[in-house]
Design a protein around this motif. Structure first.
Motif, PDB file in Angstrom:
ATOM      1  N   GLU A 197     161.617  89.460  25.245  1.00 38.21           N
ATOM      2  CA  GLU A 197     160.824  89.977  24.126  1.00 38.21           C
ATOM      3  C   GLU A 197     159.333  89.971  24.459  1.00 38.21           C
ATOM      4  O   GLU A 197     158.599  90.899  24.084  1.00 38.21           O
ATOM      5  CB  GLU A 197     161.114  89.147  22.879  1.00 38.21           C
ATOM      6  CG  GLU A 197     162.539  89.332  22.365  1.00 38.21           C
ATOM      7  CD  GLU A 197     162.914  88.348  21.266  1.00 38.21           C
ATOM      8  OE1 GLU A 197     163.871  88.632  20.534  1.00 38.21           O
ATOM      9  OE2 GLU A 197     162.249  87.290  21.162  1.00 38.21           O
ATOM     10  N   GLN A 198     158.882  88.952  25.166  1.00 33.30           N
ATOM     11  CA  GLN A 198     157.476  88.895  25.561  1.00 33.30           C
ATOM     12  C   GLN A 198     157.130  90.016  26.531  1.00 33.30           C
ATOM     13  O   GLN A 198     156.081  90.656  26.408  1.00 33.30           O
ATOM     14  CB  GLN A 198     157.177  87.540  26.192  1.00 33.30           C
ATOM     15  CG  GLN A 198     157.207  86.372  25.212  1.00 33.30           C
ATOM     16  CD  GLN A 198     157.028  85.034  25.889  1.00 33.30           C
ATOM     17  OE1 GLN A 198     156.787  84.967  27.091  1.00 33.30           O
ATOM     18  NE2 GLN A 198     157.155  83.956  25.134  1.00 33.30           N
ATOM     19  N   PHE A 199     158.012  90.261  27.500  1.00 34.85           N
ATOM     20  CA  PHE A 199     157.765  91.359  28.440  1.00 34.85           C
ATOM     21  C   PHE A 199     157.741  92.701  27.718  1.00 34.85           C
ATOM     22  O   PHE A 199     156.903  93.561  27.999  1.00 34.85           O
ATOM     23  CB  PHE A 199     158.840  91.374  29.530  1.00 34.85           C
ATOM     24  CG  PHE A 199     158.607  90.378  30.632  1.00 34.85           C
ATOM     25  CD1 PHE A 199     157.384  90.300  31.285  1.00 34.85           C
ATOM     26  CD2 PHE A 199     159.619  89.519  31.021  1.00 34.85           C
ATOM     27  CE1 PHE A 199     157.169  89.382  32.297  1.00 34.85           C
ATOM     28  CE2 PHE A 199     159.410  88.587  32.034  1.00 34.85           C
ATOM     29  CZ  PHE A 199     158.187  88.524  32.675  1.00 34.85           C
ATOM     30  N   ALA A 200     158.679  92.877  26.780  1.00 33.94           N
ATOM     31  CA  ALA A 200     158.737  94.140  26.046  1.00 33.94           C
ATOM     32  C   ALA A 200     157.477  94.351  25.222  1.00 33.94           C
ATOM     33  O   ALA A 200     156.937  95.466  25.143  1.00 33.94           O
ATOM     34  CB  ALA A 200     159.970  94.166  25.149  1.00 33.94           C
ATOM     35  N   ALA A 201     156.965  93.282  24.596  1.00 31.98           N
ATOM     36  CA  ALA A 201     155.766  93.391  23.767  1.00 31.98           C
ATOM     37  C   ALA A 201     154.517  93.639  24.611  1.00 31.98           C
ATOM     38  O   ALA A 201     153.574  94.290  24.154  1.00 31.98           O
ATOM     39  CB  ALA A 201     155.594  92.120  22.935  1.00 31.98           C
ATOM     40  N   GLY A 202     154.520  93.140  25.839  1.00 35.11           N
ATOM     41  CA  GLY A 202     153.335  93.284  26.680  1.00 35.11           C
ATOM     42  C   GLY A 202     153.310  94.535  27.521  1.00 35.11           C
ATOM     43  O   GLY A 202     152.335  94.805  28.222  1.00 35.11           O
ATOM     44  N   GLY A 203     154.371  95.322  27.461  1.00 36.58           N
ATOM     45  CA  GLY A 203     154.431  96.532  28.264  1.00 36.58           C
ATOM     46  C   GLY A 203     153.625  97.668  27.658  1.00 36.58           C
ATOM     47  O   GLY A 203     153.164  97.586  26.514  1.00 36.58           O
ATOM     48  N   PRO A 204     153.427  98.753  28.408  1.00 35.74           N
ATOM     49  CA  PRO A 204     152.678  99.905  27.886  1.00 35.74           C
ATOM     50  C   PRO A 204     153.397 100.530  26.704  1.00 35.74           C
ATOM     51  O   PRO A 204     154.621 100.662  26.703  1.00 35.74           O
ATOM     52  CB  PRO A 204     152.622 100.861  29.091  1.00 35.74           C
ATOM     53  CG  PRO A 204     153.771 100.457  29.966  1.00 35.74           C
ATOM     54  CD  PRO A 204     153.941  98.980  29.785  1.00 35.74           C
ATOM     55  N   GLN A 205     152.629 100.876  25.689  1.00 36.36           N
ATOM     56  CA  GLN A 205     153.179 101.466  24.467  1.00 36.36           C
ATOM     57  C   GLN A 205     152.941 102.980  24.469  1.00 36.36           C
ATOM     58  O   GLN A 205     151.804 103.427  24.596  1.00 36.36           O
ATOM     59  CB  GLN A 205     152.545 100.825  23.234  1.00 36.36           C
ATOM     60  CG  GLN A 205     152.745  99.317  23.124  1.00 36.36           C
ATOM     61  CD  GLN A 205     154.200  98.939  22.970  1.00 36.36           C
ATOM     62  OE1 GLN A 205     154.933  99.564  22.200  1.00 36.36           O
ATOM     63  NE2 GLN A 205     154.627  97.913  23.693  1.00 36.36           N
ATOM     64  N   ALA A 206     153.992 103.727  24.325  1.00 36.80           N
ATOM     65  CA  ALA A 206     153.877 105.180  24.271  1.00 36.80           C
ATOM     66  C   ALA A 206     153.529 105.632  22.854  1.00 36.80           C
ATOM     67  O   ALA A 206     153.643 104.865  21.891  1.00 36.80           O
ATOM     68  CB  ALA A 206     155.178 105.829  24.726  1.00 36.80           C
ATOM     69  N   THR A 207     153.090 106.863  22.723  1.00 35.53           N
ATOM     70  CA  THR A 207     152.807 107.471  21.417  1.00 35.53           C
ATOM     71  C   THR A 207     153.685 108.698  21.248  1.00 35.53           C
ATOM     72  O   THR A 207     154.305 109.187  22.215  1.00 35.53           O
ATOM     73  CB  THR A 207     151.328 107.873  21.314  1.00 35.53           C
ATOM     74  OG1 THR A 207     151.067 108.910  22.281  1.00 35.53           O
ATOM     75  CG2 THR A 207     150.415 106.678  21.586  1.00 35.53           C
ATOM     76  N   LEU A 208     153.749 109.199  20.035  1.00 35.97           N
ATOM     77  CA  LEU A 208     154.515 110.423  19.805  1.00 35.97           C
ATOM     78  C   LEU A 208     153.960 111.575  20.630  1.00 35.97           C
ATOM     79  O   LEU A 208     154.702 112.440  21.102  1.00 35.97           O
ATOM     80  CB  LEU A 208     154.503 110.784  18.318  1.00 35.97           C
ATOM     81  CG  LEU A 208     155.261 109.822  17.392  1.00 35.97           C
ATOM     82  CD1 LEU A 208     155.109 110.279  15.944  1.00 35.97           C
ATOM     83  CD2 LEU A 208     156.734 109.750  17.776  1.00 35.97           C
ATOM     84  N   ASP A 209     152.650 111.571  20.827  1.00 37.91           N
ATOM     85  CA  ASP A 209     152.029 112.627  21.620  1.00 37.91           C
ATOM     86  C   ASP A 209     152.535 112.588  23.067  1.00 37.91           C
ATOM     87  O   ASP A 209     152.655 113.629  23.717  1.00 37.91           O
ATOM     88  CB  ASP A 209     150.515 112.469  21.586  1.00 37.91           C
ATOM     89  CG  ASP A 209     149.805 113.622  22.283  1.00 37.91           C
ATOM     90  OD1 ASP A 209     149.971 114.775  21.819  1.00 37.91           O
ATOM     91  OD2 ASP A 209     149.109 113.372  23.264  1.00 37.91           O
ATOM     92  N   THR A 210     152.838 111.386  23.555  1.00 42.38           N
ATOM     93  CA  THR A 210     153.399 111.261  24.906  1.00 42.38           C
ATOM     94  C   THR A 210     154.697 112.043  25.023  1.00 42.38           C
ATOM     95  O   THR A 210     155.014 112.599  26.090  1.00 42.38           O
ATOM     96  CB  THR A 210     153.664 109.774  25.243  1.00 42.38           C
ATOM     97  OG1 THR A 210     152.466 109.015  25.041  1.00 42.38           O
ATOM     98  CG2 THR A 210     154.113 109.606  26.676  1.00 42.38           C
ATOM     99  N   LEU A 211     155.440 112.096  23.939  1.00 40.23           N
ATOM    100  CA  LEU A 211     156.727 112.789  23.926  1.00 40.23           C
ATOM    101  C   LEU A 211     156.598 114.255  23.525  1.00 40.23           C
ATOM    102  O   LEU A 211     157.613 114.967  23.434  1.00 40.23           O
ATOM    103  CB  LEU A 211     157.685 112.088  22.958  1.00 40.23           C
ATOM    104  CG  LEU A 211     157.898 110.581  23.189  1.00 40.23           C
ATOM    105  CD1 LEU A 211     158.848 110.003  22.165  1.00 40.23           C
ATOM    106  CD2 LEU A 211     158.407 110.318  24.611  1.00 40.23           C
TER     107      LEU A 211
END
Length: 216
Positions: A197-211
């Motif tokens: 969970e910590q790794f998932a929270a610290g990873g890069p966050q995408a946006t809807l615009d990315t998609l």
């Protein structure tokens, strides 16, 4: 040839056996060579059957069943070239035996159970083994059960001692569903999950615009 002074220390994967009651380390088995690949499979535990009713379509009953498969190479080439060490008399039997006894009860346990049977004991509990932990860096210390084990011996010395082998291991991650929250395996699994969970929270966050979309 010695390693360069600035070379990073090689961390090896391996298996640690611990006492499930006291957490005392009983044995440490380091792999001679780190496998090039790990295959991990997660089987999801959804609520209901393959086609659950509408109220349960997004419900999860518990942690997925995670399995790990790896192949480890073992050889005695370096020792044989130096002409020293146990490899000159027994090849890689010691390394193989250290892994094989992971799936055996001890001889003392077998003798004790036999003595109970001879004494007329009606109910004999299955023998309890130490808890194996699969260690793959400090970020993965995972309670497991060994489910598959095979050895392919690929080369032998003149006395038919194996000197090269490939060991295939199948591991099943133990969760709180298997062992409960109070068992050592359960607490170690919760630490493993918290780290995910910590790794998932610290990873890069995408946006809807990315998609390529503006909204949902």
């Amino acid at each position: 040839m010695s390693a360069p002074p600035n070379a990073p220390r090689l961390v090896r994967g391996g298996i640690v056996l611990v006492d499930p009651d006291t957490a005392a380390v009983l044995r440490i088995i380091a792999l001679q060579y780190n496998p090039a690949t790990l295959t991990r499979t997660l089987a999801i535990h959804g609520a209901g059957k393959d086609t659950p009713d509408r109220s349960e379509v997004l419900r999860i009953k518990g942690p997925p069943t995670e399995t790990i498969k790896l192949e480890a190479d073992i050889d005695a080439v370096d020792q044989l070239e130096l002409g020293a060490g146990p490899a000159t008399t027994s090849g890689i039997f010691p390394q193989l035996a250290a892994l094989e006894i992971l799936v055996y009860p001890t001889s003392a346990q077998l003798l004790a159970n036999n003595a109970l049977q001879q004494a007329g004991k009606l109910e004999i509990l299955p023998m309890e083994a130490p808890l194996p932990l699969f260690v793959w860096s400090k970020n993965r210390v995972i309670p497991v059960r060994i489910t598959d084990f095979s050895i392919t011996e690929e080369a032998f010395d003149v006395n038919l001692n194996p000197i090269q082998a490939k060991v295939s291991l199948g591991l099943r991650v133990l969760t709180v569903d298997d062992a409960g929250f109070d068992h050592r395996a359960g607490s170690l699994f919760m630490s493993y999950l918290a780290q995910k969970e910590q790794f998932a929270a610290g990873g890069p966050q995408a946006t809807l615009d990315t998609l390529g979309i503006r909204g949902i």
